[in-house]
Scaffold this motif. Structure first.
Motif: not given
Length: 306
Positions: A191, A187, A182, A50
């Motif tokens: 994350q 995502w 993304i 990320t």
């Protein structure tokens, strides 16, 4: 000054919590090992992905990166040469070389860049260089040194593609370079998992301090002193000499390079040492001592060059 102290305070508190957890036995005898494996195999790859997937890769093409790369290679090369001469072994020498040159550019470098340098992006070249360049190479060496000659050549050549840290870093770079967006449902969970990395590393480090002897009391004393000396003093001096003497950097640009080079050894190096079962005490003591020494070093650098 405020940035230096606030950055170190955050780290000290979380490590302290880990030490208390270790003393109380809340996570059992294998607590540190479980956190280390979680960070190495799951959380850290997600964090690196990320971080790099949305990074500006144009920072790679800068004089600051050249100073970082050359100063890193210089001090790591000194430790490697001594390690070869003293017969410390490939794995232990690799961990020591990392402790001599791999700075805490994330959880400590970012707040210091904000409060001391006034711009968090100034630590980006160091962060990218370490994640994309240093980490995959170092972990590949550790993989090959622990695997020995038991694997066929083709499998050994593919070692970087089987390491979770390297895969996470390279995947993030690929996404950034391709400009791929993304979706949020993909995502967000990645994350969220990545957010566990730094706390897990610091807590595991704190737990590992329980029952450990005082620093510089064991057989790793010489290696620890060499790593700490190169990290706390050698790397900032080399960076200053290169930046000022070779690349002609002055003022704020010179301060940026020297401050980032004076950051202490990163806590995730202990995760690497623990994951491969080599140089754990060397990593723990080098990180601990270099972190303590970096406070006066950073204050002095800011006072002289600021």
């Amino acid at each position: 000054m405020q940035g230096v102290l606030s950055g170190f305070l955050v780290i000290a508190v979380v490590i302290g919590v880990g030490y208390v957890i270790g003393r109380r036995g809340n996570l059992g005898a294998q607590g540190s090992e479980v956190l280390t494996k979680l960070a190495f195999h799951v959380a850290s790859p997600a964090l690196l992905f990320t971080t790099l997937a949305r990074a500006d890769l144009s920072v790679v093409f800068s004089s600051r990166l050249l100073v970082t790369a050359l100063s890193t290679a210089a001090v790591a090369g000194v430790f490697a040469a001594v390690g070869v001469a003293r017969g410390w072994g490939v794995g232990r020498t690799t961990i020591g070389a990392l402790c001599s040159s791999y700075v805490n550019s994330g959880n400590l470098g970012i707040p210091i860049a904000v409060y001391v340098l006034g711009d968090a992006s100034l630590v980006a070249p160091v962060l990218l260089f370490q994640l994309v360049g240093v980490t995959p190479v170092a972990l590949t060496i550790l993989d090959l040194s622990t695997a020995g000659g038991k694997q066929p050549l083709w499998r050994r050549l593919l070692t970087p593609l089987r390491n979770p840290i390297a895969v996470g870093s390279l995947a993030g770079v690929a996404v950034s370079a391709a400009g791929v967006g993304i979706p949020g449902p993909v995502w967000d969970p990645v994350q969220l998992i990545g957010n566990m990395a730094v706390p897990a590393v610091l807590l595991a480090f704190g737990i590992s301090l329980r029952g450990s002897t005082l620093p510089l009391r064991g057989g790793d004393r010489g290696a620890v002193l060499l790593a700490v000396g190169l990290k706390a003093v050698g790397q900032p001096l080399v960076a200053w000499a290169l930046a000022a003497g070779v690349f002609g950097l002055r003022g704020a640009h010179l301060l940026d390079v020297v401050v980032t080079s004076a950051l202490p050894a990163a806590q995730n190096l202990f995760t690497y040492a623990s994951s491969y079962g080599v140089g754990e005490r060397l990593a723990r003591e080098a990180i601990l001592i270099s972190t303590a020494l970096s406070v006066p070093v950073l204050v002095a650098v800011a006072a002289v060059l600021g």
